[in-house]
Design a protein around this motif. Sequence first.
Motif, PDB file in Angstrom:
ATOM      1  N   SER A  46       0.855  -1.192   0.000  1.00  0.00           N
ATOM      2  CA  SER A  46       0.000   0.000   0.000  1.00  0.00           C
ATOM      3  C   SER A  46       0.892   1.244   0.000  1.00  0.00           C
ATOM      4  O   SER A  46       2.095   1.152   0.254  1.00  0.00           O
ATOM      5  CB  SER A  46      -0.881   0.006   1.239  1.00  0.00           C
ATOM      6  OG  SER A  46      -0.063   0.199   2.384  1.00  0.00           O
ATOM      7  N   ALA A  82       2.726   1.521   3.228  1.00  0.00           N
ATOM      8  CA  ALA A  82       3.816   0.564   3.386  1.00  0.00           C
ATOM      9  C   ALA A  82       5.020   0.985   2.547  1.00  0.00           C
ATOM     10  O   ALA A  82       6.166   0.835   2.960  1.00  0.00           O
ATOM     11  CB  ALA A  82       3.349  -0.831   2.980  1.00  0.00           C
ATOM     12  N   GLN A 134       1.654  -4.076   4.645  1.00  0.00           N
ATOM     13  CA  GLN A 134       0.295  -3.716   4.275  1.00  0.00           C
ATOM     14  C   GLN A 134       0.206  -3.730   2.739  1.00  0.00           C
ATOM     15  O   GLN A 134       0.954  -3.024   2.056  1.00  0.00           O
ATOM     16  CB  GLN A 134      -0.026  -2.331   4.809  1.00  0.00           C
ATOM     17  CG  GLN A 134      -1.497  -2.036   4.745  1.00  0.00           C
ATOM     18  CD  GLN A 134      -1.796  -0.669   5.301  1.00  0.00           C
ATOM     19  OE1 GLN A 134      -1.278   0.343   4.831  1.00  0.00           O
ATOM     20  NE2 GLN A 134      -2.662  -0.625   6.289  1.00  0.00           N
ATOM     21  N   ALA A 161      -2.121  -3.635  -0.914  1.00  0.00           N
ATOM     22  CA  ALA A 161      -3.342  -3.026  -1.445  1.00  0.00           C
ATOM     23  C   ALA A 161      -3.734  -3.720  -2.736  1.00  0.00           C
ATOM     24  O   ALA A 161      -2.868  -4.154  -3.501  1.00  0.00           O
ATOM     25  CB  ALA A 161      -3.118  -1.538  -1.707  1.00  0.00           C
ATOM     26  N   VAL A 173      -7.219  -2.912   1.580  1.00  0.00           N
ATOM     27  CA  VAL A 173      -5.907  -2.947   2.217  1.00  0.00           C
ATOM     28  C   VAL A 173      -5.908  -4.056   3.258  1.00  0.00           C
ATOM     29  O   VAL A 173      -6.881  -4.225   3.991  1.00  0.00           O
ATOM     30  CB  VAL A 173      -5.631  -1.559   2.847  1.00  0.00           C
ATOM     31  CG1 VAL A 173      -4.554  -1.614   3.888  1.00  0.00           C
ATOM     32  CG2 VAL A 173      -5.283  -0.545   1.770  1.00  0.00           C
ATOM     33  N   PHE A 174      -4.844  -4.859   3.292  1.00  0.00           N
ATOM     34  CA  PHE A 174      -4.748  -5.956   4.277  1.00  0.00           C
ATOM     35  C   PHE A 174      -3.280  -6.304   4.478  1.00  0.00           C
ATOM     36  O   PHE A 174      -2.427  -5.902   3.673  1.00  0.00           O
ATOM     37  CB  PHE A 174      -5.533  -7.188   3.782  1.00  0.00           C
ATOM     38  CG  PHE A 174      -4.885  -7.873   2.601  1.00  0.00           C
ATOM     39  CD1 PHE A 174      -4.905  -7.300   1.337  1.00  0.00           C
ATOM     40  CD2 PHE A 174      -4.218  -9.088   2.756  1.00  0.00           C
ATOM     41  CE1 PHE A 174      -4.293  -7.908   0.251  1.00  0.00           C
ATOM     42  CE2 PHE A 174      -3.599  -9.707   1.674  1.00  0.00           C
ATOM     43  CZ  PHE A 174      -3.648  -9.115   0.419  1.00  0.00           C
ATOM     44  N   ASP A 175      -2.962  -7.052   5.534  1.00  0.00           N
ATOM     45  CA  ASP A 175      -1.574  -7.431   5.788  1.00  0.00           C
ATOM     46  C   ASP A 175      -1.270  -8.764   5.121  1.00  0.00           C
ATOM     47  O   ASP A 175      -2.054  -9.716   5.235  1.00  0.00           O
ATOM     48  CB  ASP A 175      -1.315  -7.565   7.296  1.00  0.00           C
ATOM     49  CG  ASP A 175      -1.243  -6.195   7.948  1.00  0.00           C
ATOM     50  OD1 ASP A 175      -1.066  -5.208   7.195  1.00  0.00           O
ATOM     51  OD2 ASP A 175      -1.371  -6.113   9.183  1.00  0.00           O
ATOM     52  N   PHE A 179     -10.769  -2.104   4.639  1.00  0.00           N
ATOM     53  CA  PHE A 179      -9.662  -2.727   5.351  1.00  0.00           C
ATOM     54  C   PHE A 179     -10.098  -4.139   5.734  1.00  0.00           C
ATOM     55  O   PHE A 179     -11.225  -4.335   6.198  1.00  0.00           O
ATOM     56  CB  PHE A 179      -9.313  -1.944   6.620  1.00  0.00           C
ATOM     57  CG  PHE A 179      -8.949  -0.510   6.328  1.00  0.00           C
ATOM     58  CD1 PHE A 179      -7.620  -0.141   6.180  1.00  0.00           C
ATOM     59  CD2 PHE A 179      -9.941   0.467   6.174  1.00  0.00           C
ATOM     60  CE1 PHE A 179      -7.286   1.179   5.893  1.00  0.00           C
ATOM     61  CE2 PHE A 179      -9.620   1.777   5.882  1.00  0.00           C
ATOM     62  CZ  PHE A 179      -8.282   2.140   5.743  1.00  0.00           C
ATOM     63  N   ARG A 222      -8.807  -8.685   6.369  1.00  0.00           N
ATOM     64  CA  ARG A 222      -7.758  -9.689   6.606  1.00  0.00           C
ATOM     65  C   ARG A 222      -7.903 -10.774   5.561  1.00  0.00           C
ATOM     66  O   ARG A 222      -9.007 -11.057   5.073  1.00  0.00           O
ATOM     67  CB  ARG A 222      -7.847 -10.237   8.023  1.00  0.00           C
ATOM     68  CG  ARG A 222      -9.085 -11.046   8.255  1.00  0.00           C
ATOM     69  CD  ARG A 222      -9.178 -11.613   9.661  1.00  0.00           C
ATOM     70  NE  ARG A 222     -10.579 -11.799   9.983  1.00  0.00           N
ATOM     71  CZ  ARG A 222     -11.350 -12.775   9.489  1.00  0.00           C
ATOM     72  NH1 ARG A 222     -10.832 -13.685   8.671  1.00  0.00           N
ATOM     73  NH2 ARG A 222     -12.632 -12.859   9.797  1.00  0.00           N
TER      74      ARG A 222
END
Length: 503
Positions: free
Chosen positions: A445, A448, A460, A462, A472-474, A497, A499
Motif C-alpha cells: 500500500s 507501506a 500492508q 493493497a 488494504v490488508f496485511d 480494510f 484480513r
Amino acid sequence: MSKRLYIHTVGCQMNVLDSELVAAELVEAGYELVDTPGRADTILFNTCSVRQHAEDKIYSALGRLKHLKEYRPETIIGVLGCMAQKDQAAIFRRAAHVDLVVGPGQLSRLPALLEEVASQRASLRQPRLEVSLYGIARSQEERKAGVPLLGTSSVFRGAAFPHDTACSRAPRAAWSWHMGDGFAAYDPPRRAVLRPSPGAAMVRAMFGCNQGCTYCIVPRVRGPEQSRPAAQIAAEVRGLVDQGCLEVTLLGQAVNRYDDRSEGRRLRLADLLERLHPIDGLRRLRFVTNHPRHVTAELLQAVRDLPKVSPYLHVPAQSGSDRILRRMRRGHTAQAYREMLQQVRQIVPAAAVTSDFIVGFCGETEADFQETVDLVRWGRFKNSFIFKYSPRPLTPAVELYADDVPEAVKRQRNNDLLAIQNAISLEENQPLLGRRVEILVEGPSKAARRRQADRRQAVQLAGRTACDRIVVFDGPPHLAGKMVDVVIERADAFTLFGRKDEG
Ligand code: 5AD
Ligand code: SF4
C-alpha cells in the motif's frame, strides 16, 4: 556507455500506459531506469494539459532542473505527451534547457530522436520538436480569417510557427512537421517494465477523441478517434496474459464508442469484450472511460453475461444542469443521464458506477450547482472525481464564454460536492463489512511503500475488487499480482480494510 533514464508521468491512464511503453522500449534499447532525476542522464516528463495546475507543476519541475543542466549540460531533457502537443515550441521559450518536445502522436520516434540528440555535442544541440500539426493553435489572424481549427496541411504552409519568434533557440531549430493524420498509433511490443501492478495491464482500445466537449483539450492534443483492430487487441491481451497479467483494462477517452471495421463488419465494445472473454488465463476485463450517450443495452448485457467483465462503469456526467451541459456540448441532458443510470441498475444491479464532475464552469449559477448536487445525491456513485473548471487555451469554451465563476466559489462548490459524495461513498461501502471479496493484489500500500518495510515480512498490501474498490490488508509481498480473498472488517469512504481469508 550505460544510459540512465528517469521518467516522470502525470495525467490519465493513457499517459501511464504511454510511459510504460516508452520505458519498455528504451530499456530494450539499453537504458537503465533510475528513480531520481539526479541519477539520470535522460530525463523525460510525460505531461498532461487537462487542467492548468498539471501544466504548472511540470513547468516548475522543469525549472528545478535548470541548475542540473548547467553543471551537466549533456543531460537530455525531454517533454512528452499532451503538453508537448499543446504548447509545442513555447516549451523551449519557457524552459530553454529542454532538448526535446514530442507529442503523444510521435512517441514511436522517441528512441531515434534521443539517439540523434545524444550524438550531438551539448553546446551544438538543436532543440527538437516532433508534434502533429493537426489541431495546434491558430494565430489570431488565422482565427479571424476562419482557418479551421482541425486544420489541413495548408494551415501552416510556409508560415512561421506562431510561438517560434520568441524562442531564442528557434532559428537553428530542426522542426519536423506531421500533417493531418500525424497522430500515429503508438503500438510497440509489450514488456513488463514500469507496469504499476504486476497482475494488471492497460491496453489501448482507442486513440484520440472527437466528442467536442467545449471545456476539453483532449481532441486538440490526442487527435481524432481511431479504434484499434480487434484482432490486434486480442493478440496483445494474449501476450499480456502470457506475461502473467490476470486483469486487462481497455482504454479509450470514450471507449464505449469503440467501432472497428477492419473485419468487414462493425465491431462495437460489446463485441470486443466477447472476443477477449474466452482468453485462457485472463481473469478480469475492464474498460474506461464511458460516454453516457453510448452506454447501450448491448454493452450492459455483455457486462452482465460475461463473468470476467468487471461490473464497474466509469461514466462522467460533468454536470446535473441542462443549461451547463448544453454549454459544455456534452450531447446529453441530466434526465438522459438518469435514464442511462436506471438502465445500468436494471441490467447490472451490482455494478459500481463512478463519475466525473466539473464545478464552476462558465456561467454556472448556484441553481445550476444545486442540480449537480441533486444528481450526485440521486446517482449514489461509488465515487466521483470532482474538478474545478480550468479554462484551456485552444478549447471552444475559452472562445465562447467568460470564465466568470470566482475561484473562491469554485473551491467552495468543489469542497461541498466532495463532502456529499464522500458521505455517499462511506455509506455505499458499509454493506461490504463482514463480506469476503476477491481482490487482485497490486503490491505494498502507499503507507507501506512510505515505510519501506523489510521485504520479507508481512506488509500492508493493497488491491482492488472487480468493482474497483481499494482493499488494504496485511500479507507477504509475494502476493503482488495474485488474486486473494479478503474479509472486510472496516471501511472508510475511500478504502476497505480487511484480513486475508485463509479458509
Ligand atoms: N477543467 C476542469 N476539469 C476538466 N476535465 C476535463 N477538462 C477539464 C477542464 N478544462 C475533467 C473532466 C474529465 C476529467 C478527465 O477531467 O471531468 O472527465
Ligand atoms: Fe491529460 Fe487528457 Fe492528455 Fe490524459 S489525454 S494526459 S487527461 S490531457
